[in-house]
Design a protein around this motif. Sequence first.
Motif, mmCIF file in Angstrom:
data_model
loop_
_atom_site.group_PDB
_atom_site.id
_atom_site.type_symbol
_atom_site.label_atom_id
_atom_site.label_comp_id
_atom_site.label_asym_id
_atom_site.label_seq_id
_atom_site.Cartn_x
_atom_site.Cartn_y
_atom_site.Cartn_z
ATOM 1 N N ALA A 163 0.666 -1.825 0.118
ATOM 2 C CA ALA A 163 -0.302 -0.031 -0.020
ATOM 3 C C ALA A 163 0.906 0.843 0.007
ATOM 4 C CB ALA A 163 -1.062 0.108 1.435
ATOM 5 N N GLY A 164 0.476 2.287 -0.962
ATOM 6 C CA GLY A 164 1.451 3.589 -1.020
ATOM 7 C C GLY A 164 1.044 4.611 -1.176
ATOM 8 N N PHE A 165 1.377 5.562 -0.934
ATOM 9 C CA PHE A 165 1.092 7.373 -0.606
ATOM 10 C C PHE A 165 1.604 7.828 -1.929
ATOM 11 C CE2 PHE A 165 -0.646 10.841 0.397
ATOM 12 C CZ PHE A 165 -1.658 10.971 2.136
ATOM 13 N N ASP A 166 0.560 8.449 -2.587
ATOM 14 C CA ASP A 166 0.178 9.166 -4.228
ATOM 15 C C ASP A 166 0.538 7.714 -5.272
ATOM 16 O OD1 ASP A 166 1.791 11.006 -2.376
ATOM 17 O OD2 ASP A 166 4.209 10.862 -2.806
ATOM 18 N N ASP A 167 0.163 8.627 -5.677
ATOM 19 C CA ASP A 167 -0.154 7.672 -7.692
ATOM 20 C C ASP A 167 1.194 7.644 -7.801
ATOM 21 O OD1 ASP A 167 -1.860 6.316 -9.406
ATOM 22 O OD2 ASP A 167 -2.842 8.306 -9.907
ATOM 23 N N VAL A 168 1.239 6.322 -9.048
ATOM 24 C CA VAL A 168 2.219 5.583 -9.121
ATOM 25 C C VAL A 168 1.817 5.645 -10.899
ATOM 26 C CG1 VAL A 168 4.262 3.506 -9.403
ATOM 27 C CG2 VAL A 168 3.248 5.180 -6.623
ATOM 28 N N GLU A 169 3.051 6.422 -11.938
ATOM 29 C CA GLU A 169 2.421 6.240 -12.937
ATOM 30 C C GLU A 169 2.489 4.621 -13.429
ATOM 31 O OE1 GLU A 169 3.823 7.915 -17.071
ATOM 32 O OE2 GLU A 169 4.851 8.643 -15.055
#
Length: 327
Positions: A264-270
């Motif tokens: 799970a992460g924060f910020d969008d990822v291209e």
Amino acid sequence: MRDVAARAGVSAMTVSRVLKGNEGVGESTRQRVLRAVTDLGYRRNETARNLRLGRHSGLVGLVVTNLANPFYAQLALGAEEVVQSYGLRLVLGNTAEQLAQEKHLVQDLVARQVNGLIVVPAGSDQRHLSPGELEGTPLVLAARPPAGIEADTVLVDDFGGARAATARLVADGHERIGFLGNPPTLFTGAERFRGWWSALEEAGLRPREEWVRRGPYTVVTAEAAALELLGQEDGPSALFCANNRLTLGACRAVRGLGAAAAIAGFDDVESADLLGVPLTLAAYAPDEIGRRAAQLLVDRLEAGAATRPTGPPRRTVIPTLLAVYGR
């Protein structure tokens, strides 16, 4: 301008009147002046002109901490969209998270008579951003809050987004969830860590300090940290990552290990859907942060120098939404 006047065989005043579009200049004279402008490649120095007239430069300074991060490129595009609609231009500076560099950039921009400043502060020492130090230049902070000063601010819901993303890992059946994050001195790092911790406690799970890694990571060093965590015997089965670089590093680690771990992460990822890893992201639009910050700044500018600032500092919080990939 004198060179244009000499080439066209007119006075400098006539050249000025033509460039301003004033009436009262004959068509043949106007055409001679315009041909001379084209031949000489003349461009009016708007900064010098504005300063002579006692105006500001028509520029807005944007100071960010890491231009290598796509987040800041998107933020800048959003800010530029708004300031250009008001006839202003954006000037961009990068601090590399160095407070000394931030102070130098801000001082330089103020000396250049920028109309206003949007700053992503590099640290908690913000005395150089006080109204006295800025000589009255309007200021908006983006992504990180004011410390010891008052300023309009645009923030992301760091705590809520981190808590929601971690809670999704819990809902998917993970009980051993590690944390890969920013240094605790950063506001975003502290808030996202707090969100991770809160989600685990709310689920009745004990946060494990030995599964926490915090530092100024690149994608490569984040991958190494994630490999170390996921490679532990009885280590975490999932990781929460506090920004997009950490998420990318962790996804590389999962693929390298061939592990059945979730991220799970924060910020969008291209291209998140192409990473081949179960992935949950607390996403938002960085360009919207730039747009909101620029609009707050323009609102101050539109109020007029005689009455600036008007009203108390304003704070806008951008919400996050969960995006799920690879399931």
